[in-house]
Design an enzyme around this catalytic site. Structure first.
Site, PDB file in Angstrom:
ATOM      1  N   SER A  73       0.824  -1.213   0.000  1.00  0.00           N
ATOM      2  CA  SER A  73       0.000   0.000   0.000  1.00  0.00           C
ATOM      3  C   SER A  73       0.856   1.260   0.000  1.00  0.00           C
ATOM      4  O   SER A  73       2.006   1.262   0.444  1.00  0.00           O
ATOM      5  CB  SER A  73      -0.892   0.030   1.233  1.00  0.00           C
ATOM      6  OG  SER A  73      -1.633  -1.158   1.324  1.00  0.00           O
TER       7      SER A  73
HETATM    8  N1  SAH Z   1      -0.836  -5.115   3.952  1.00  0.00           N
HETATM    9  C1  SAH Z   1      -0.003  -5.441   2.800  1.00  0.00           C
HETATM   10  C2  SAH Z   1      -0.650  -5.102   1.466  1.00  0.00           C
HETATM   11  C3  SAH Z   1      -1.775  -5.994   1.202  1.00  0.00           C
HETATM   12  S1  SAH Z   1      -2.164  -6.352  -0.480  1.00  0.00           S
HETATM   13  C4  SAH Z   1       1.353  -4.819   2.909  1.00  0.00           C
HETATM   14  O1  SAH Z   1       1.613  -4.087   3.867  1.00  0.00           O
HETATM   15  O2  SAH Z   1       2.175  -5.094   2.023  1.00  0.00           O
HETATM   16  C5  SAH Z   1      -3.555  -7.399  -0.104  1.00  0.00           C
HETATM   17  C6  SAH Z   1      -3.164  -8.804   0.283  1.00  0.00           C
HETATM   18  O3  SAH Z   1      -4.372  -9.456   0.700  1.00  0.00           O
HETATM   19  C7  SAH Z   1      -2.612  -9.633  -0.867  1.00  0.00           C
HETATM   20  O4  SAH Z   1      -1.367 -10.144  -0.533  1.00  0.00           O
HETATM   21  C8  SAH Z   1      -3.647 -10.729  -1.040  1.00  0.00           C
HETATM   22  O5  SAH Z   1      -3.085 -11.983  -1.433  1.00  0.00           O
HETATM   23  C9  SAH Z   1      -4.249 -10.815   0.355  1.00  0.00           C
HETATM   24  N2  SAH Z   1      -5.579 -11.440   0.432  1.00  0.00           N
HETATM   25  C10 SAH Z   1      -6.647 -11.297  -0.407  1.00  0.00           C
HETATM   26  N3  SAH Z   1      -7.677 -12.053   0.035  1.00  0.00           N
HETATM   27  C11 SAH Z   1      -7.245 -12.682   1.179  1.00  0.00           C
HETATM   28  C12 SAH Z   1      -7.842 -13.604   2.086  1.00  0.00           C
HETATM   29  N4  SAH Z   1      -9.102 -14.062   1.925  1.00  0.00           N
HETATM   30  N5  SAH Z   1      -7.106 -14.031   3.131  1.00  0.00           N
HETATM   31  C13 SAH Z   1      -5.836 -13.597   3.331  1.00  0.00           C
HETATM   32  N6  SAH Z   1      -5.222 -12.738   2.495  1.00  0.00           N
HETATM   33  C14 SAH Z   1      -5.904 -12.292   1.437  1.00  0.00           C
END
Ligand code: SAH
Length: 226
Positions: A73
């Site tokens: 992000s």
């Molecule tokens: N917080 C992260 C950015 C998140 S990007 C950082 O600091 O880098 C969003 C993430 O959510 C992705 O890696 C994606 O694979 C994950 N995601 C999406 N659906 C999900 C689910 N049901 N359970 C766990 N992770 C999930």
């Protein structure tokens, strides 16, 4: 200038320390005022969470691509969400969507205990290695479907979802402590999403909109490959 970073060590070179302080100042200008939040973000070496070719952009205030087609992000958004979450040192926090692990590391400096769930095994493994190299033993990364929450560690004082949900998963609301807060981007994938802060009060859920954001989607189930 960022080529002066020492890529092996978590200790910042003077150039990197300056870039990190510059980013914190930028976030302050963007309206993030909570000192604990600003200093937690400044303490985390964001370059650690990026592939080598993107590390020169580590302290730019932009979202960047990470492994598995996902995104780290924008620092302003990390600041906004973390500030809204109002994390206290005694809190137990759940993050859904570990991604690179950067947000989890920031939370690790603010809370007593952090659990973060990721649906890609590759991302979960990478994040775990980074967090352990940064000596954040209070942060645990779990591989699985975060839509189910983490019943074995519930309830949580704070929950942060860093992927966009069409609808807030029921399990997460159930695993939120009374008086707890949950921040989540709500809206369709690729469309307009609103960052929403929920508070579980004795009179029911109180909801506050924090503005438009753009996140990768929250998808059901653990990813079958990678
Ligand atoms: N917080 C992260 C950015 C998140 S990007 C950082 O600091 O880098 C969003 C993430 O959510 C992705 O890696 C994606 O694979 C994950 N995601 C999406 N659906 C999900 C689910 N049901 N359970 C766990 N992770 C999930």
């Amino acid at each position: 200038m960022n080529d002066d970073f020492d890529h092996e060590s978590p200790e910042p070179t003077p150039q990197e320390a300056e870039a990190r302080a510059g980013l914190a100042l930028e976030l302050r200008k963007q309206g993030i005022r909570d000192r604990r939040v600003l200093s937690a973000i400044e303490r985390v070496p964001r370059r650690f969470f990026l592939t080598a070719n993107l590390q020169k952009h580590a302290y730019d205030n932009t979202a960047l691509p990470i492994e598995c087609g996902q995104t780290i992000s924008q620092p302003t958004v990390v600041g906004m969400m973390t500030e809204a979450l109002d994390v206290k040192p005694e809190h137990r926090v759940l993050e859904i969507g570990t991604g690179s692990g950067f947000q989890a590391a920031v939370l690790g400096h603010l809370a007593d205990e952090v659990h973060s769930v990721e649906r890609y095994r590759t991302l979960a493994d990478l994040a775990r290695d980074r967090l352990s190299a940064l000596k954040l033993p209070n942060v645990t990364v779990h591989f699985g479907d975060g839509m189910l929450g983490l019943a074995e560690h519930a309830p949580f004082d704070r929950i942060i979802v860093t992927a966009a949900a069409d609808k807030v998963p029921q399990a997460l609301m159930e695993q939120l402590e009374d008086g707890g807060k949950l921040v989540v981007p709500v809206g369709p994938s690729g469309g307009i999403q609103e960052l929403v802060l929920y508070e579980k009060t004795p009179n029911g859920l109180v909801e506050r909109n924090l503005g438009a954001v753009r996140f990768v989607p929250l998808l059901p189930g653990a990813a079958s490959s990678l």
